[in-house]
Design an enzyme around this catalytic site. Structure first.
Site, PDB file in Angstrom:
ATOM      1  N   HIS A 277     -38.392  31.324 -32.819  1.00 36.29           N
ATOM      2  CA  HIS A 277     -37.544  30.328 -33.118  1.00 36.29           C
ATOM      3  C   HIS A 277     -36.375  30.601 -33.621  1.00 36.29           C
ATOM      4  O   HIS A 277     -36.292  31.371 -34.767  1.00 36.29           O
ATOM      5  CB  HIS A 277     -38.367  29.053 -33.654  1.00 36.29           C
ATOM      6  N   ASP A 289     -39.207  35.450 -40.485  1.00 41.79           N
ATOM      7  CA  ASP A 289     -39.603  33.985 -40.007  1.00 41.79           C
ATOM      8  C   ASP A 289     -38.213  33.200 -39.628  1.00 41.79           C
ATOM      9  O   ASP A 289     -37.508  32.727 -40.205  1.00 41.79           O
ATOM     10  CB  ASP A 289     -40.426  33.190 -40.903  1.00 41.79           C
ATOM     11  N   GLU A 323     -38.702  24.820 -35.011  1.00 44.32           N
ATOM     12  CA  GLU A 323     -40.210  25.057 -35.192  1.00 44.32           C
ATOM     13  C   GLU A 323     -40.286  24.494 -36.632  1.00 44.32           C
ATOM     14  O   GLU A 323     -41.516  24.006 -36.859  1.00 44.32           O
ATOM     15  CB  GLU A 323     -40.310  26.435 -34.946  1.00 44.32           C
ATOM     16  N   GLU A 324     -39.645  24.698 -37.607  1.00 43.04           N
ATOM     17  CA  GLU A 324     -40.103  24.759 -39.159  1.00 43.04           C
ATOM     18  C   GLU A 324     -40.232  23.242 -39.299  1.00 43.04           C
ATOM     19  O   GLU A 324     -41.301  22.868 -40.113  1.00 43.04           O
ATOM     20  CB  GLU A 324     -38.903  25.266 -39.745  1.00 43.04           C
ATOM     21  N   ASP A 351     -43.902  34.838 -34.012  1.00 45.94           N
ATOM     22  CA  ASP A 351     -43.537  34.244 -34.790  1.00 45.94           C
ATOM     23  C   ASP A 351     -44.405  34.612 -36.169  1.00 45.94           C
ATOM     24  O   ASP A 351     -44.966  33.655 -36.716  1.00 45.94           O
ATOM     25  CB  ASP A 351     -43.536  32.794 -34.772  1.00 45.94           C
ATOM     26  N   HIS A 421     -40.919  31.809 -46.235  1.00 45.08           N
ATOM     27  CA  HIS A 421     -40.307  30.851 -46.655  1.00 45.08           C
ATOM     28  C   HIS A 421     -39.832  30.747 -47.864  1.00 45.08           C
ATOM     29  O   HIS A 421     -39.483  29.631 -48.809  1.00 45.08           O
ATOM     30  CB  HIS A 421     -41.198  29.102 -46.373  1.00 45.08           C
TER      31      HIS A 421
HETATM   32 ZN   LIG Z   1     -41.668  30.780 -37.954  1.00 43.52          ZN
END
Ligand SMILES: [Zn+2]
Length: 454
Positions: A277, A289, A323-324, A351, A421
């Site tokens: 993503h 990510d 995606e997030e 991912d 994140h």
């Molecule tokens: Zn991800």
């Protein structure tokens, strides 16, 4: 009898020859990825020149334009965009939070969770109820919780060997914590960051509100901040917590999945997808990510093309959007595949970070999984030992309904949640070699899927 033996001999020799040819090709794939790989430099650009790319942001649009351009430069047969409307949540000015313990005021790092409402310009200040679970919260009388801030402080279980399992065991607090707290009249929810590391970075992520329940602001607090808050509460259960956040949900924005394709030479109507993503959290460069998964996916097609491997089936690299905080890109991709009557035989997703490859999780029937098992000896020399039932991936998930077999790339999981994140999910934390080994592993699997189908 003799005839049967001869036939058996021919079959065994044929199988061995095919295996030899495959092992030679897989060796070439790894050589190309490790000696001439492009994924690392692409990742550098995506993270350092473009940077954070939350859905709806200028960064996300830049990433769409740039990955399209990169795939066009590689001379793939077709590069195209798929329109998709995405949520557009913005953080606004940096959050402020502190623990007010008597006369002592201690600032702590927090960050609003994606999708949360703001606190209002004055912020929220209230007493704190610490809990480790929803059942512990629900057992409390609403009088005790009303007007308070609920503080979810159940850590990820450090004894789990696969850190994704530990994450799965804690993430309900982040996703649904605000709603569960609001049901009992709380005015805010603060959630311990999803990581095993003791650090000062709030680890953000998505959350959702339930209809019919008050929308209260919710934020992640760093693990060090959570430990301090918990310790302070033990000393003084009557302390107060203050936080102010300025986030906002804007109207949905137009965005895109980016798709690059090499057309199949024998069965062009059978499609194999490999993807990651393109969006990332707003505080992160999105290196692990999921910039890693995106550049690895483009690299898979580049390797096949550079080595002159003409796939029988059509191979697509897909950069999924959103995606997030919505999964709209993954859903849209499967909707379009259905509408266009596409036959996607397999989809491979990366991912889980750009770390040392360990294997692939497979979502499919036992018969489909059994077809993959003879490939194990071909992949084992490269450290791909964990091949069996497992998770596919969020973005390719919706394809399962169309009969697609899903493969989730499994790198080593130990450091993923150190960065996940946060602002430290940046280019410098990715090893070039590990990233390239991952791209080669995905290319080897895609090559075998193309050769033998499912
Ligand atoms: Zn991800």
């Amino acid at each position: 009898m003799k005839k049967t033996l001869t036939l058996l001999f021919t079959l065994v020799v044929g199988f061995t020859q095919a295996q030899n040819a495959d092992s030679v090709t897989i060796r070439k794939i790894y050589n190309e990825a490790l000696a001439n790989g492009k994924s690392y430099e692409w990742l550098r650009y995506l993270t350092k020149q473009i940077g954070p790319r939350l859905s709806g942001s200028a960064g996300a649009q830049k990433a769409v334009d740039w990955t399209k351009q990169i795939m066009e430069q590689q001379g793939f047969d077709r590069v195209f965009l798929q329109d998709v409307m995405v949520p557009h949540w913005v953080r606004g000015a940096k959050e402020v939070a502190y623990i007010q313990n008597g006369k002592q005021k201690t600032n702590v790092p927090i960050a609003a969770l994606g999708g949360s409402v703001a606190t209002g310009p004055k912020g929220v200040e209230a007493g704190v109820i610490e809990v480790k679970s929803f059942s512990e919260l629900r057992a409390m009388s609403p009088d005790k919780v009303k007007g308070k801030i609920v503080f979810y402080n159940r850590p990820m279980d450090p004894t789990k060997i696969n850190t994704f399992e530990a994450y799965g065991g804690a993430v309900d607090q982040r996703a649904n914590g605000a709603t569960e707290a609001a049901k009992l009249g709380a005015v805010g929810a603060i959630v311990r960051s999803m990581t095993n590391v003791h650090d000062d970075y709030p680890h953000v992520g998505g959350m959702r509100y339930a209809t019919g329940v008050a929308l209260i602001p919710t934020a992640a607090i760093s693990t060090n901040g959570a430990d301090l808050l918990s310790k302070s509460l033990q000393e003084n259960p009557n302390l107060t917590f203050y936080f102010k956040q300025n986030c906002e949900s804007l109207p949905d924005a137009k965005s895109y999945n980016v798709v690059g394709e090499i057309k199949g030479s024998e069965k062009p109507d059978e499609i194999i997808v490999v993807g990651g993503h393109l969006d990332s959290w707003d505080l992160a460069e999105g290196a692990h990510d999921d910039g890693a998964g995106c550049v690895q996916s483009i690299e898979v097609l580049r390797i096949l093309k550079t080595l002159g491997i003409k796939p029988k089936r059509t191979i697509r690299a897909v950069m999924f959007m959103n995606e997030e905080n919505g999964l709209r890109g993954g859903i849209q991709y499967a909707d379009l595949a259905k509408k266009n009557n596409e036959k996607t035989i397999a989809a491979v997703e990366s991912d889980n970070g750009g770390f040392t490859p360990r294997g692939f999780g497979i979502v499919g029937t036992p018969e489909q999984r059994a077809k993959v098992m003879p490939w194990k000896p071909l992949l084992a020399p490269y450290g791909l030992l964990e091949i069996g039932p497992g998770g596919g991936g969020a973005d390719i998930g919706p394809l399962a309904q169309l009969g697609t077999v899903l493969f989730g790339f499994k790198p080593d999981s130990q450091r993923y949640f150190d960065y996940h994140h946060t602002m430290v999910d940046r280019f410098e934390t990715v090893s070039q070699r590990e990233l390239e080994l991952g791209a080669a592993s995905m290319a080897a699997l895609v090559y075998l899927l193309d050769q033998y189908g499912l």
